[in-house]
Each structure stands twice: as structure tokens, then as C-alpha cells.
Motif scaffolding. Structure first.
Motif, PDB file in Angstrom:
ATOM      1  N   PHE A  38      -1.359  29.051 -32.245  1.00 51.20           N
ATOM      2  CA  PHE A  38      -2.538  28.447 -32.871  1.00 51.20           C
ATOM      3  C   PHE A  38      -3.445  27.742 -31.852  1.00 51.20           C
ATOM      4  CE2 PHE A  38      -4.589  24.779 -34.966  1.00 51.20           C
ATOM      5  CZ  PHE A  38      -5.455  25.493 -35.782  1.00 51.20           C
ATOM      6  N   LEU A  39      -2.829  26.977 -30.944  1.00 51.47           N
ATOM      7  CA  LEU A  39      -3.652  26.236 -29.971  1.00 51.47           C
ATOM      8  C   LEU A  39      -4.412  27.175 -29.028  1.00 51.47           C
ATOM      9  CD1 LEU A  39      -1.761  23.042 -28.747  1.00 51.47           C
ATOM     10  CD2 LEU A  39      -4.070  23.199 -29.691  1.00 51.47           C
ATOM     11  N   THR A  40      -3.793  28.294 -28.724  1.00 57.17           N
ATOM     12  CA  THR A  40      -4.484  29.284 -27.882  1.00 57.17           C
ATOM     13  C   THR A  40      -5.694  29.825 -28.645  1.00 57.17           C
ATOM     14  OG1 THR A  40      -2.375  29.891 -26.907  1.00 57.17           O
ATOM     15  CG2 THR A  40      -4.188  31.437 -26.593  1.00 57.17           C
ATOM     16  N   PHE A  41      -5.471  30.133 -29.908  1.00 52.63           N
ATOM     17  CA  PHE A  41      -6.555  30.673 -30.740  1.00 52.63           C
ATOM     18  C   PHE A  41      -7.698  29.664 -30.837  1.00 52.63           C
ATOM     19  CE2 PHE A  41      -8.554  32.083 -34.693  1.00 52.63           C
ATOM     20  CZ  PHE A  41      -8.540  33.454 -34.538  1.00 52.63           C
ATOM     21  N   LEU A  42      -7.325  28.401 -31.019  1.00 57.83           N
ATOM     22  CA  LEU A  42      -8.334  27.344 -31.172  1.00 57.83           C
ATOM     23  C   LEU A  42      -9.128  27.140 -29.879  1.00 57.83           C
ATOM     24  CD1 LEU A  42      -9.400  24.974 -32.995  1.00 57.83           C
ATOM     25  CD2 LEU A  42      -7.694  23.547 -31.896  1.00 57.83           C
ATOM     26  N   THR A  43      -8.417  27.059 -28.750  1.00 58.98           N
ATOM     27  CA  THR A  43      -9.105  26.703 -27.501  1.00 58.98           C
ATOM     28  C   THR A  43      -9.792  27.900 -26.830  1.00 58.98           C
ATOM     29  OG1 THR A  43      -6.981  26.901 -26.328  1.00 58.98           O
ATOM     30  CG2 THR A  43      -7.655  24.702 -27.022  1.00 58.98           C
ATOM     31  N   TYR A  44      -9.509  29.093 -27.305  1.00 60.42           N
ATOM     32  CA  TYR A  44     -10.184  30.268 -26.746  1.00 60.42           C
ATOM     33  C   TYR A  44     -11.689  30.216 -26.972  1.00 60.42           C
ATOM     34  CZ  TYR A  44      -7.700  34.180 -24.583  1.00 60.42           C
ATOM     35  OH  TYR A  44      -7.088  35.013 -23.689  1.00 60.42           O
ATOM     36  N   LEU A  45     -12.127  29.383 -27.902  1.00 57.76           N
ATOM     37  CA  LEU A  45     -13.560  29.346 -28.197  1.00 57.76           C
ATOM     38  C   LEU A  45     -14.381  28.886 -26.993  1.00 57.76           C
ATOM     39  CD1 LEU A  45     -14.922  26.274 -28.811  1.00 57.76           C
ATOM     40  CD2 LEU A  45     -13.284  26.385 -30.664  1.00 57.76           C
ATOM     41  N   PHE A  46     -13.702  28.270 -26.012  1.00 55.72           N
ATOM     42  CA  PHE A  46     -14.438  27.852 -24.813  1.00 55.72           C
ATOM     43  C   PHE A  46     -14.810  29.055 -23.940  1.00 55.72           C
ATOM     44  CE2 PHE A  46     -12.457  23.895 -26.060  1.00 55.72           C
ATOM     45  CZ  PHE A  46     -13.441  22.964 -25.772  1.00 55.72           C
ATOM     46  N   ILE A  47     -14.011  30.113 -24.024  1.00 54.67           N
ATOM     47  CA  ILE A  47     -14.208  31.225 -23.080  1.00 54.67           C
ATOM     48  C   ILE A  47     -15.547  31.958 -23.277  1.00 54.67           C
ATOM     49  CG2 ILE A  47     -13.241  33.456 -22.353  1.00 54.67           C
ATOM     50  CD1 ILE A  47     -10.505  32.096 -22.473  1.00 54.67           C
ATOM     51  N   PRO A  48     -15.969  32.256 -24.509  1.00 49.72           N
ATOM     52  CA  PRO A  48     -17.268  32.946 -24.633  1.00 49.72           C
ATOM     53  C   PRO A  48     -18.471  32.117 -24.177  1.00 49.72           C
ATOM     54  CG  PRO A  48     -16.124  32.842 -26.769  1.00 49.72           C
ATOM     55  CD  PRO A  48     -15.257  32.154 -25.787  1.00 49.72           C
ATOM     56  N   LEU A  49     -18.264  30.807 -23.965  1.00 52.93           N
ATOM     57  CA  LEU A  49     -19.371  30.004 -23.430  1.00 52.93           C
ATOM     58  C   LEU A  49     -19.786  30.499 -22.050  1.00 52.93           C
ATOM     59  CD1 LEU A  49     -18.159  26.401 -24.376  1.00 52.93           C
ATOM     60  CD2 LEU A  49     -20.045  27.657 -25.408  1.00 52.93           C
ATOM     61  N   SER A  50     -18.918  31.299 -21.449  1.00 52.87           N
ATOM     62  CA  SER A  50     -19.198  31.820 -20.113  1.00 52.87           C
ATOM     63  C   SER A  50     -20.543  32.541 -20.042  1.00 52.87           C
ATOM     64  CB  SER A  50     -18.078  32.772 -19.685  1.00 52.87           C
ATOM     65  OG  SER A  50     -17.873  33.755 -20.683  1.00 52.87           O
ATOM     66  N   VAL A  51     -20.980  33.146 -21.148  1.00 53.76           N
ATOM     67  CA  VAL A  51     -22.239  33.909 -21.081  1.00 53.76           C
ATOM     68  C   VAL A  51     -23.428  33.020 -20.709  1.00 53.76           C
ATOM     69  CG1 VAL A  51     -21.531  35.725 -22.706  1.00 53.76           C
ATOM     70  CG2 VAL A  51     -22.749  33.731 -23.559  1.00 53.76           C
ATOM     71  N   GLY A  52     -23.299  31.730 -20.961  1.00 57.97           N
ATOM     72  CA  GLY A  52     -24.379  30.800 -20.612  1.00 57.97           C
ATOM     73  C   GLY A  52     -24.559  30.655 -19.120  1.00 57.97           C
ATOM     74  N   MET A  53     -23.523  31.026 -18.354  1.00 56.65           N
ATOM     75  CA  MET A  53     -23.605  30.866 -16.901  1.00 56.65           C
ATOM     76  C   MET A  53     -23.511  32.198 -16.140  1.00 56.65           C
ATOM     77  SD  MET A  53     -24.279  27.917 -15.615  1.00 56.65           S
ATOM     78  CE  MET A  53     -23.746  28.115 -13.911  1.00 56.65           C
TER      79      MET A  53
END
Lengths: 88, 568
Positions: free
Chosen positions: B312-327
Motif C-alpha cells: 500500500f505505501l508503495t502505491f501511495l508514494t508512487y504518486l511522486f514519480i510522475p511529477l518528473s515530467v515537470g523537470m
């Protein structure tokens, strides 16, 4: 669009955006391998619908929170000095 | 052989498109780098989507679903639909506006001006290059791993040293990587960002269409859509993982395994009662299992453990990874090609839909593959192995493989171009001054650097040829995601200072490198009960940026007036 309309539109869009994060966790389907339409696991079907909802939210954001001021700012004529200053 | 002919024809078609787009090239550096801000909504959508979807989307998603099940879609795809679209709206349009207004063609030019610091550019340049290179590697490695199995048997007398014996005579990864690099280099070299936008659009249409075609044929081979759902591996009442079906190639149809074929077992047998008849790839609760695999070269059988499902925690914190498109520097460059802010509208709406169209079939194929393929097969090879097994027709296999290559190359082109762009603008021209070089010389420098980076990337890809494509991509995305607070602060927080930006970048990279090293330089890694490193790196960067900004001198009024026009 008036400032009040624009501001309440932005609040609505932000509210829905945060709600989508909560819905994304969908803990309630995690153990369920039931197949929707005979082939699509319910956990995957939910997230496919979630993707459709993201598109709808994008449409709503464009309708209610479009950055008109920024668009106008970018489209105004830029002086050579501004560009030179910008890229220096 | 026919498969290979189709693939070669596709590559030739792409070269022809590159040649065509080069005829539209206006000969200026602005046209080479950002297509003179002339790209409309549809081309922008296709090029942005094609750029963000790479081997990661087709090959990686199928492989990850084979390993962990359908949670892969929620983990990376549906959250990306939400986060990417939001980043395009909140970050992309604003950066486009400043780029258009002040003539920026790279991220670094924007950051240098916003944070009033030359040095920041020199700090960011090597970081961006180092983070883009793994992204390039996954494309080249993914292409190699896709082509070899589908061309197996084509040249048994020439290619005598396959990755595994079953692929004897297949085009080896070194040759596929070389051909892909040369083709991409050719059309980027000729047409610059306009060439990349046209090629991306063409390739994105190809891979979306071919992905659907592959899905239809695989479903047909599995006995129709209603039967396909029965194929995934199943848990028995005594805790074994079994495959109920096999694919009979002679009959061209599924056949029932009597009795079901055991391929592994639950590591905690107590779970067997509650999990009896569950198809673990269709759920997400983590289950530890042990599989057996046979070494294809020695024939030796060994056991290995795997966690199915997603914590569950992996699923929850994965949301940070797509932020990569901003950089992503290559995405920044695509944003700047837009004709107007309105060109972004279609991308904001349709990007999540395009993700769905590509990922849902791939994730399903990966989950179904658990019931047909040996569990020890390398995850990046799952898609091509399913095609080879189920869709025997060589021409169709060739077309589908061309679709996979299209997805890969539509990212490689933008990344190669972006490397040339930032080197030329942020290092060479920034140091020497724009007036020192003619437009022709500027384009020459960019092209020369692109050639150099292609050669370097190819060499690195050959050294890292066995890396897991998906895991490598995650590390690359994590690094960019860790830098996301910098761009948000630059655009929306007046109090963000030069020193704060330095602190944020350094904190992000120190943390990222620490976890990267802990992972064994590119393996799958989570912190504690399942937190992805990107989340921790992101928080560290944000805290450092805010804390240092608050205790240092605010930016000048001129800078604030320039970058916060709505508040001026």
C-alpha cells in the motif's frame, strides 16, 4: 468571466483534483479479482474509469480555471531588449 | 525473415519522413530547437505523449504486470494521467509563456534568469544530462530485447551467439541498438525539433494502433475475450501456483493442462485456504511466492522469490514519480514548440485517455502471460514472447514489433535533440556569447553534440544490456521528480531564492544518489515498509529549498516583476 467566477472555478477544480488523489487509493478493490464484462479485473476497470475522469477534470480545468492573463501576457509583443535580457 | 523485412521497411519509412520534414526546416537555430513556436494542438499532443511513453510503456508495463499484476496500471498509468495533465496545465503553460515572451529555448535559461544565477546552470547541466542518459538507455536496451526473440531463426548461420538458445539466429541487441540509434539520429539531425515532432506524431499513431492490433490478436489466440480472463496463473488449495492452460502451436489454440502445471508455491502456506482459486495477478494485496526457473544455457533449475501485488505505501508514494515530467528537459523543449497556450488544451484532456488506450491492454497481456509463460522469463521480454507464442504470423509480428520500436524511438529523438540543445545554448553560447556564432554554426554545434551523445549512449547501453528496463526508468523518473520543487517554487513562490534553489538541487541529488547506490545502482528499491525513494528525495529537496530561501536575500524587484506578471 468575472474574478469571482474564476476564483470559485479554481477552487472547485482544486477540490476535485484532491478528491481524485483519495479515489486513486481505492483500497476497497485490492483483494477483489472479480472480472467486469468477463475479462477486466475490477481493480483495473476502476482505474480505467479513473483515467476517463482525469480527462473530464482536464476539460473542467480548461473551462473554469484557464490562465487568460498569462496567455495575454505571452501573446503581447515582446521587445528585442526583453528577449535579449531573457536569454542572457 | 518476413518479420525483419517489415521492421526494415518501417525504419525506411521513418527515414523518408525525416527527409520530408527536413525540407520544411527554415534553416534557423530557433526552428531547429523549438520549431519557431509553430506546433499546433494535435502535433503537440502526439509529440508530448510519444515522448513520455517509451519502452517503459509497452515493454516495461507488460513485464511489470507479469511480475506484480494489474496494480501496475494504478501504480504508474492512472496516476500519471492525473499528475501529467496537471503538470502540463500548471507548469507547462506557464513555462511556455515565459519561453515565448523572453526567448528561452532551455530550462536552464529560465532557471538562470529566475534565480539570477549563472552557476545554477552549470550545476543543473550535468545533473540533467546524467538523468536523461538512463532514460536513453532504456530505449536502446528495450529495442534490443524486443527484436531478438521475434526474429529468432532468421539468420541461424550469422547470429550464432543468442542471449538464450531459443533465440538462435535472431537479430542481436547490439545490432538493433545500432540501427535504432542511426535512424533516430538521421531524422533528428536533418529536421531538428520539427522533424522530431512529425516523426513523434507518426510513431505515436503507429504504436497506439499496433498496440490495439496486438491486443486483438492475442485475445483471439486466447479463445476470445471471455476466455482470456481464465488464463492467468491461479493458486490451488494446497498453496501451489499453477498454469491451467498452455498454447498448442500446432493447433493454434489454447489447450487445458491436465493436471494443471505447477510453476511455484506460496511462501506462507497458511494463506492457501483464503487464496484458493484466486488469480493473484488480478489483485493487488502483496503475496510472497517462490517460483522455479531453468537457466536456458545450462538447463539448471533454481528457485527464486517474488512479491506479487503492490504494498500500500508503495502505491501511495508512487504518486511522486510522475511529477518528473515537470523537470524533463526534453518535455520543456516540446512545450516551447507550441504555437499558443491554447495548443495545450487538447494535451491536458487527451493525455490521460491516450495513456489508458496504451496501458490497459499491455497490463492485461502481462497478467495473462503469468498463465502461459515460464515465470523466470526476463520481464522486458514478456510482450515479444507473447507475440511470438500467440501471434505466429511473421508479417503481423513484424508490424507489431514496429509499433514497439515506434514507442521507443519517439522518446529517443526528443531526448537526443534536447541534449544537443542544452549543450549548445547553456554551455557553448552562454560562455562565448550568441553573437560569436552564426545560426549555421549554432546548428552545427548542436548536431555535433547530438552525434557525440548518441555514440556515448550506445556504448553505455551495450555495457548495461541486462538492466531491467522498468527499474532503470523509475530511477531516472525519481531523479527528475526530486527536482520538481525547484520548478514549482520558481514559478509560484516569489520568496524562492538562488541559495534556496542550490540547496534544493543538492539535497535532491545527494538523497537520490544515496538510494541509487543502496539499490545496487539501478535495482528495485523501497525504503522501510514500501516508501519509494522519490518521495523522500522530493521532501528533502522541498524542505531544503524553503528553509534556505527563508533565511537568504529575496530576489530583486526586477526579477519578481518579470516572472510574476499577474501580481505586478
Amino acid at each position: 468571466m468575472s474574478t469571482t467566477e474564476s476564483s470559485s472555478g479554481k477552487t472547485l477544480v482544486w477540490g476535485l483534483f484532491l478528491l481524485m488523489f483519495v479515489l486513486h487509493q481505492d483500497k476497497w478493490w485490492w483483494d477483489d479479482g472479480t472480472l467486469v464484462f468477463g475479462f477486466l479485473p475490477v481493480g483495473l476497470a476502476f482505474h480505467a474509469v479513473f483515467s476517463l475522469a482525469c480527462a473530464a477534470l482536464g476539460w473542467l480545468a480548461i473551462k473554469m480555471a484557464w490562465p487568460h492573463d498569462l496567455e495575454a501576457f505571452a501573446e503581447t509583443e515582446t521587445t528585442a531588449a526583453e528577449k535579449e535580457e531573457g536569454s542572457s | 525473415m518476413s518479420t525483419l523485412v517489415v521492421i526494415v521497411c518501417y525504419l525506411c519509412l521513418l527515414l523518408a519522413l525525416g527527409f520530408y520534414s527536413s525540407r520544411l526546416f527554415r534553416g534557423t537555430s530557433k526552428d531547429y530547437f523549438v520549431a519557431s513556436h509553430s506546433i499546433g494542438p494535435f502535433l503537440l499532443l502526439m509529440s508530448v505523449f510519444g515522448t513520455t511513453m517509451t519502452a517503459f510503456a509497452l515493454v516495461g508495463s507488460t513485464g511489470k504486470s507479469f511480475e506484480r499484476g494489474i496494480g501496475t496500471y494504478g501504480l504508474m498509468a492512472s496516476i500519471s494521467g492525473l499528475v501529467h495533465a496537471a503538470v502540463f496545465f500548471i507548469i507547462g503553460i506557464r513555462l511556455w509563456a515565459f519561453g515565448k515572451k523572453y526567448g528561452y529555448v532551455t530550462q536552464i535559461q529560465f532557471f538562470r534568469a529566475r534565480f539570477e544565477s549563472d552557476g545554477l546552470g552549470y550545476l543543473l547541466f550535468p545533473i540533467l544530462v546524467l538523468l536523461v542518459v538512463p532514460y536513453l538507455l532504456i530505449g536502446i536496451i528495450g529495442a534490443g530485447k524486443t527484436i531478438e526473440p521475434v526474429t529468432a531463426g532468421a539468420f541461424p548461420a550469422i547470429f550464432t551467439d543468442p542471449s538464450i538458445p531459443a533465440w538462435l539466429g535472431g537479430v542481436p541487441p547490439w545490432l538493433t541498438g545500432l540501427v535504432v540509434c542511426v535512424v533516430v539520429l538521421a531524422y533528428v539531425f536533418m529536421g531538428g525539433s520539427r522533424g522530431a515532432a512529425y516523426a513523434n506524431t507518426f510513431q505515436t499513431i503507429v504504436f497506439m494502433f499496433m498496440g490495439l492490433v496486438a491486443f486483438v490478436f492475442i485475445v483471439k489466440a486466447l479463445g476470445g475475450i471471455d476466455n482470456a480472463g481464465n488464463v492467468a496463473a491461479r493458486i490451488t488449495e494446497d498453496g501451489k501456483i499453477v498454469q491451467d492452460f498452455r498454447f498448442d502451436k500446432k493447433e493454434g489454440a489454447l489447450a487445458k493442462n491436465e493436471p494443471p502445471k505447477p510453476i511455484g508455491r506460496l511462501l506462507e502456506p497458511d494463506q492457501a485456504k483464503e487464496l484458493t482459486n484466486v488469480q493473484p495477478h488480478f489483485t493487488r494485496t502483496p503475496i510472497d511466492v517462490e517460483f522455479k526457473k531453468k537457466n536456458p544455457k545450462t538447463g539448471e533449475v533454481s528457485a527464486f522469490e517474488r512479491e506479487l501485488g503492490i504494498p500500500f505505501l508503495t502505491f501511495l508514494t508512487y504518486l511522486f514519480i510522475p511529477l518528473s515530467v515537470g523537470m524533463f528537459p526534453h518535455l520543456f523543449q516540446h512545450w516551447l514548440t507550441a504555437k499558443s497556450a491554447k495548443a495545450f488544451r487538447l494535451t491536458v484532456i487527451a493525455h490521460p485517455l491516450c495513456i489508458m488506450v496504451v496501458w490497459v491492454p499491455c497490463v492485461l497481456i502481462g497478467a495473462w502471460a503469468s498463465g502461459l509463460l515460464p515465470p523466470g522469463i526476463p520481464p522486458p521480454a514478456v510482450l515479444s514472447a507473447m507475440l511470438k507464442l500467440l501471434v505466429g504470423d511473421p508479417i503481423l509480428t513484424g508490424l507489431l514489433t514496429a509499433g514497439v520500436l515506434a514507442a521507443i524511438m519517439s522518446s529517443l529523438d526528443s531526448q537526443f535533440l534536447c541534449m544537443g540543445t542544452i549543450f549548445t545554448n547553456d554551455i557553448v553560447l552562454h560562455r562565448a556569447g550568441k553573437e560569436k556564432y552564426s545560426d549555421k554554426q549554432i546548428i552545427f554545434i548542436a548536431r555535433a553534440f547530438i552525434v557525440a551523445i548518441v555514440v556515448l549512449t550506445y556504448a553505455l547501453a551495450m555495457l548495461a544490456k541486462d538492466a531491467n528496463v522498468f527499474d532503470l526508468a523509475i530511477w531516472c523518473f525519481s531523479g527528475f521528480a526530486a527536482l520538481f520543487p525547484i520548478v514549482v517554487a520558481a514559478l509560484y513562490w516569489k520568496r524562492a531564492t538562488k541559495e534556496g534553489a542550490y540547496a534544493g538541487i543538492i539535497a535532491a541529488m545527494v538523497m537520490w544518489f544515496y538510494y541509487f547506490q543502496q539499490s545496487g545502482y539501478g535495482g528495485e528499491y523501497v525504503v522501510g515498509p514500501g516508501i519509494v525513494p522519490a518521495a523522500i528525495c522530493f521532501v528533502a529537496s522541498a524542505v531544503a529549498l524553503v528553509a534556505v530561501s527563508l533565511v537568504t536575500k529575496p530576489p530583486s524587484k526586477e526579477t519578481l516583476d518579470k516572472f510574476f506578471p499577474d501580481a505586478a
